[in-house]
Design a protein around this motif. Sequence first.
Motif, short mmCIF file in Angstrom:
data_model
loop_
_atom_site.label_atom_id
_atom_site.label_comp_id
_atom_site.label_asym_id
_atom_site.label_seq_id
_atom_site.Cartn_x
_atom_site.Cartn_y
_atom_site.Cartn_z
N GLY A 273 0.83 -1.21 0.00
CA GLY A 273 0.00 0.00 0.00
C GLY A 273 0.87 1.25 0.00
N TYR A 274 1.95 1.23 0.74
CA TYR A 274 2.86 2.38 0.76
C TYR A 274 3.50 2.56 -0.62
CZ TYR A 274 2.78 2.17 5.92
OH TYR A 274 2.40 2.16 7.23
N MET A 275 3.86 1.47 -1.25
CA MET A 275 4.53 1.55 -2.55
C MET A 275 3.57 2.06 -3.64
SD MET A 275 7.57 0.68 -1.83
CE MET A 275 8.44 0.27 -3.31
N ASP A 276 2.29 1.80 -3.44
CA ASP A 276 1.31 2.24 -4.44
C ASP A 276 0.91 3.71 -4.26
OD1 ASP A 276 1.32 -0.28 -5.53
OD2 ASP A 276 -0.51 -0.96 -4.52
N ASN A 277 1.27 4.32 -3.15
CA ASN A 277 0.96 5.74 -2.89
C ASN A 277 1.82 6.64 -3.79
OD1 ASN A 277 -0.92 5.43 -0.88
ND2 ASN A 277 0.47 5.84 0.81
N THR A 278 1.25 7.77 -4.09
CA THR A 278 2.04 8.80 -4.77
C THR A 278 2.86 9.51 -3.71
OG1 THR A 278 0.32 10.45 -4.50
CG2 THR A 278 0.28 9.14 -6.53
N TRP A 279 3.92 10.21 -4.14
CA TRP A 279 4.77 10.91 -3.18
C TRP A 279 3.98 11.96 -2.42
CZ3 TRP A 279 8.94 9.24 -1.13
CH2 TRP A 279 9.79 8.42 -1.84
N SER A 280 3.06 12.58 -3.08
CA SER A 280 2.30 13.64 -2.40
C SER A 280 1.32 13.05 -1.36
CB SER A 280 1.55 14.49 -3.41
OG SER A 280 0.65 13.70 -4.15
N ALA A 281 0.88 11.81 -1.56
CA ALA A 281 -0.06 11.18 -0.63
C ALA A 281 0.66 10.45 0.51
CB ALA A 281 -0.96 10.20 -1.37
#
Length: 183
Positions: free
Chosen positions: A157-165
């Motif tokens: 889930g962390y890896m799928d996040n965008t940098w801004s999120a």
Amino acid sequence: HRDLHSFPTRRSSDLLAKESHQKQCNKLYDEFIVLKKQAKDTGKEIKPLVNSEMQKNVNYINKLEEDLKGFQQQMKKRDFYRYDTGRETSLQSLSSVNGEITKFIDDTDQLKYNAERFEHPGLIEQSQAKIGEIQNEVSLMQALWDHIADCQTIFKGYMDNTWSATKTDDMEEEVKRLERALK
């Protein structure tokens, strides 16, 4: 007048009944003495057989203990101890180990039954304790693989996040929570 004539008859009838009862008691006592002697003779006759079977059971218990020690040592070499095996394969292997443990439990139960009959029930306790250790280790390995799956899901889930999120403080707290859960 009649009652007086029947008195001796009743009295002799009572005496005959007592005499008959005494004969029965004597006969039963004689039979008891014979039975007691036969039991003693049979005890002497079967004692070597009982001792032989008792020694066989002790040997089976000792072999079971050695088998359990070997099983526990071999278990350390199984694939579920390696991370590269993956969760699904590891859980299948752990399930297989549980089947093997069930066989050990069945064998132990039978040997315990025999040990109790031969009046040495304490001999099986070491095997029972070893089985408990193995079950505990399998349970801990299963919990570890479940924890690994939770970590992998969260990190994915962390890896799928965008940098801004990405919220690094939340990530750090989650990692700390996972670490505490593992302990």
